[in-house]
Design an enzyme around this catalytic site. Structure first.
Site, PDB file in Angstrom:
ATOM      1  N   SER A  28      40.765  35.495  39.964  1.00  0.00           N
ATOM      2  CA  SER A  28      40.875  36.866  40.467  1.00  0.00           C
ATOM      3  C   SER A  28      42.144  37.564  39.992  1.00  0.00           C
ATOM      4  O   SER A  28      42.499  38.604  40.533  1.00  0.00           O
ATOM      5  CB  SER A  28      40.857  36.864  42.005  1.00  0.00           C
ATOM      6  OG  SER A  28      41.952  36.154  42.527  1.00  0.00           O
ATOM      7  N   LYS A  59      43.270  38.759  51.531  1.00  0.00           N
ATOM      8  CA  LYS A  59      44.117  39.502  50.596  1.00  0.00           C
ATOM      9  C   LYS A  59      44.543  40.846  51.193  1.00  0.00           C
ATOM     10  O   LYS A  59      45.687  41.287  50.991  1.00  0.00           O
ATOM     11  CB  LYS A  59      43.362  39.725  49.280  1.00  0.00           C
ATOM     12  CG  LYS A  59      43.099  38.435  48.518  1.00  0.00           C
ATOM     13  CD  LYS A  59      42.237  38.664  47.287  1.00  0.00           C
ATOM     14  CE  LYS A  59      41.965  37.350  46.550  1.00  0.00           C
ATOM     15  NZ  LYS A  59      41.106  37.542  45.361  1.00  0.00           N
TER      16      LYS A  59
END
Length: 840
Positions: A735, A778
């Site tokens: 990611s 996140k």
């Protein structure tokens, strides 16, 4: 019937008929109403042509039968008139098996049905009594009757009708039908005599009564045989309606044969049960005699006998399957012949000890109450609304099925977020015992399936231990840390769990020690893991994952105030008035001392504060108020300070997911020299992140001329160093592609990105921004750093909508489909293409 009505009927009956000495018919208003002292002899020739007509429900009254009948109290006046008159006879017709309105309420109108059976019975009233709104009377069946014409149908006046007495159709004397009728009559008499000793329903008086009948009267024999069977209303009514005696004999013979067959079967069952009871009683008496003999002789029971007696007592309380009973009896016989000092005796004894402590057949009574479950989950856990909703859905399915089994729940989340405690709450909500098994570091399959009992020190597996400790066959079993299972030459415990957790297989789970099938299908298995990475795909396929993300600061604040502080004060025996921690102090404590996703560090910090305060209280202080500026004195230097924001060209803030929750990562790029082209990667990057870095480098290098025409030759002679702090922390995951590409583009542009942005997303060689996971963690990490703008893949737009309101509050999500969308957001003017949509 009320008391006034009772007295009225009683007085009326007594005035109409003084007390007599014969066996009189009873008045419905009293137990023994008077009747005329002398009654005329009732013969067939003197049967009345006009009688009262009653209808009832249940079994028809057969001629020659003395039977009890129950009717509504509305018929009291009719019964009273019959009791006072002569010759106390009336006609009764049975309408069916039962009536919904047999017990009529006060004021209800009882109507005479329009349709009656073809044939009824003329009966003589012997005894009557009223109670609880009903009339109970005993009558004697005299003969068959049929209604010719109704005279009165009003139940208040008493239904009356003209009746006729149908004659039985007898076969001609000495004809074949006559011979056949006599044969059937003899068969019926024989069957009745055979049935009487077999059925406990017939008393000695009944037997004498049945044997008094004239054996030359086939009509009465047929009626008698039918009356003593348990035939239905339709079968008995058919007997009443049949005037052909031969046909009636045949039908009654079929009924009595069916009754005789059932009686023989009952007698056989009774004999079998009695034989078993006799054998058990004999063994019981012998054991009792042996025990008494030993007591008289002063002989002490040896260890072998004591063990055997103990095992037998335990086994009697259990309901094991047949194959376990057979194995138990086999092992008990072996125990009896072995010497108590032999090694095999110890093996057999230990095996029997395990078998008799497994709670065969015992199940905890499950209580699936969704309201109660919600209360327990809300009381024990703060936040986690999506997780609680998922658990309630699971329990709702269990309520519909009647039991919660079949699905294996897997709680996935960082340490300290409440995975184990939620499992305990589920067990509490279901009213089931809870057993926890930690699998971290387990590398031996015998932990799950046990050892072979022939080995020295052999033990059953943990599944058997869970049943023995919980004392039921349906506990909630938590398999903790399933992602940390190991394997060695001793086997693969993860492979053993496949059978344990498969709903199609665990009803015949084979424990090596028991060496017999064990039904685990009633157990509810709950597993926990920090991550699903590294777990075998076959094992993960059997589970239903529920992800528990980290707590945001507001949730931690509520957890501290509602759970951790009260619990710590209670354990330390400190009153609430003696210690107060201000909200500002808690906020600073959470931000600087307990920044991880869970609450374990927060709990340790609070416990340390309580210990420090305890010292002050013992030294004489009355109470302590903890302010933010006191935290450093109480806890020392904060491990987390507000991170210094690294700014400048080549520096981009990325978002990462870790097993401990979300984190921010600053990706740095620097031009080392211009002697040669190349790329250096540092920061303990894993293989996946290294691949992401090379893809980002290749994409930016091939598209730099389009993104920045003045920089098209930048990478031709530049040696680039890309670093991801902190170097000592291993990092990996798919990611970071757009973060690394943005860092390289910033370096080439020699321009810092727009402030307040963090990003996450994988990059392809064609510039597509690919979907990622862990968006909730996140987002929480970005919140913690004060970042309000997040760039994420457009493919994750649906995931953003599912985030809790507390997580989304104040955040701006920018969705990128290609890298050009990313560049447009953080480097305005670089690309003419439109940036991704923004969602608040």
């Amino acid at each position: 019937m009320d008391n006034n009505a009772d007295n009225d009927v009683k007085n009326e009956a007594q005035s109409a008929a003084p007390a007599q000495s014969a066996a009189p018919a009873q008045n419905p208003g009293q137990d023994n109403a008077g009747a005329p002292e002398q009654t005329k002899t009732l013969t067939k020739e003197s049967y009345p042509e006009q009688v009262y007509v009653l209808h009832s429900y249940g079994r028809p009254v057969m001629p020659s039968q003395i039977a009890p009948v129950q009717v509504s109290s509305e018929w009291e006046n009719v019964i009273l008139k019959v009791a006072e008159g002569e010759p106390r006879v009336f006609a009764i017709f049975t309408l069916g098996e039962s009536s919904a309105n047999l017990n009529s309420k006060d004021g209800d109108k009882v109507e005479v049905p329009k349709e009656f059976p073809l044939t009824g019975t003329l009966v003589k009233l012997l005894h009557a009594k009223s109670s609880a709104g009903e009339i109970h009377f005993i009558c004697e069946g005299l003969c068959r009757v049929r209604i010719k014409n109704w005279l009165e149908r009003d139940p208040r006046k008493g239904p009356q009708a003209l009746i006729e007495y149908p004659k039985a159709v007898l076969p001609e004397r000495d004809s074949e039908d006559d011979v056949e009728a006599k044969a059937y009559a003899m068969s019926l008499i024989s069957s009745i005599q055979e049935l009487l000793p077999l059925s406990p329903l017939y008393t000695d008086e009944m037997r004498q009564y049945l044997l008094r009948f004239n054996q030359n009267d086939p009509s009465m024999i047929a009626d008698c045989a039918a009356s003593i069977t348990t035939g239905t209303w339709s079968e008995l009514q058919h007997v009443l309606d049949t005037m052909n005696v031969l046909e009636r004999l045949k039908y009654s013979t079929a009924l009595i044969k069916k009754e005789l067959k059932a009686a023989h079967l009952q007698d056989k069952i009774k004999g079998t049960v009695a034989e078993k009871l006799t054998k058990r009683q004999r063994e019981f008496f012998l054991r009792e005699q042996l025990s008494e003999i030993q007591k008289e002789l002063g002989a002490k029971m040896d260890d072998k006998s004591a063990d055997a007696l103990d095992f037998e007592k335990r086994m009697k309380k259990l309901s094991p399957p047949d194959y376990i009973k057979e194995r138990y009896e086999s092992e008990m016989k072996k125990l009896q012949v072995l010497e108590s000092g032999s090694p095999e005796y110890a093996v057999t004894r230990n095996y029997l000890d395990v078998v008799t402590t497994i709670p065969w057949g015992k199940l905890a009574k499950e209580d699936i109450n969704l309201t109660k479950a919600r209360e327990i989950l809300d009381k024990d856990h703060e936040g986690l609304k999506d997780v609680k909703d998922r658990i309630i859905e699971f329990m709702a399915l269990g309520a519909l099925k009647g039991c919660t089994k079949g699905s294996i729940i897997l709680f996935v989340g960082p340490p300290g977020v409440g995975k184990t405690s939620i499992g305990k709450s589920i067990a509490k909500a279901l009213n089931r015992p809870f057993f926890r098994l930690s699998l971290g570091g387990v590398d031996d399959e015998s932990v799950i399936k046990g050892h072979r009992k022939t080995y020295i020190g052999a033990m059953p597996g943990k599944m058997v231990q869970a049943l023995r400790e919980s004392k039921v066959m349906n506990p909630v079993i938590m398999l903790d840390e399933v992602d940390k299972l190991s394997h060695s030459y001793q086997g693969d415990p993860a492979a053993s769990l496949l059978e344990t957790l498969d709903p199609e297989q665990n009803n015949s789970f084979l424990d090596h020690y028991l060496d017999e099938k064990l039904d685990l299908s009633n157990c509810l298995f709950i597993c926990t893991a920090n991550t699903t990475e590294g777990m075998p795909a076959a094992l993960l396929d059997r589970m239903d994952p529920i992800r528990l993300s980290g707590y945001i600061a507001e949730e931690k604040l509520r957890i501290a105030k509602n759970h951790l502080i009260p619990r710590g004060l209670k354990e330390a025996h400190i009153k609430k008035s003696q210690l107060k921690i201000t909200d500002k102090a808690l906020v600073k404590l959470i931000d600087e001392y307990a920044r991880e996703s869970g609450v374990r560090s927060l709990e340790r910090a609070l416990d340390k504060i309580i210990r420090k305060v305890a010292v002050k209280l013992v030294e004489g202080e009355k109470s302590v108020v903890v302010e933010p500026d006191m935290l450093e004195d109480l806890l020392g230097t904060a491990p987390f300070r507000k991170e210094k924001s690294i700014k400048g060209a080549g520096v981009i803030t990325g978002l990462a997911w870790t097993a401990a929750g979300g984190a921010t990562l600053s990706v740095e790029s620097s031009r080392v020299h211009e002697d040669s082209r190349g790329l250096e990667l540092t920061g303990s990057l894993g293989d996946v992140m290294k691949e992401s870095a090379h893809i980002a480098y290749s994409y930016v290098q091939s598209n730099i001329g389009r993104l920045c025409p003045s920089c098209k030759n930048y990478f031709k002679k530049s040696f680039i160093h890309l670093h991801v702090p902190e170097g000592a922390t291993p990092k990996d995951g798919p990611s970071a592609g757009i973060t690394m590409a943005s860092s390289l583009l910033s370096l080439a542009l020699d321009k810092a990105p727009e402030k307040g942005y963090a990003m996450t997303g994988e990059l392809s060689l064609t510039g597509q921004v690919l979907a990622i996971g862990g968006l909730r963690e996140k987002t929480i990490a970005a919140q913690r750093m004060g970042i309000s703008n997040i760039i994420c893949p457009k493919a994750n737009e649906g995931d953003v909508g599912e985030l809790p309101e507390d997580v989304r509050r104040g955040m701006h999500f920018h969705f990128a489909d290609t890298f050009d969308d990313v560049a447009k957001l953080i480097f305005p003017g670089v690309s003419k293409q439109k940036a991704g949509k923004s969602k608040h």
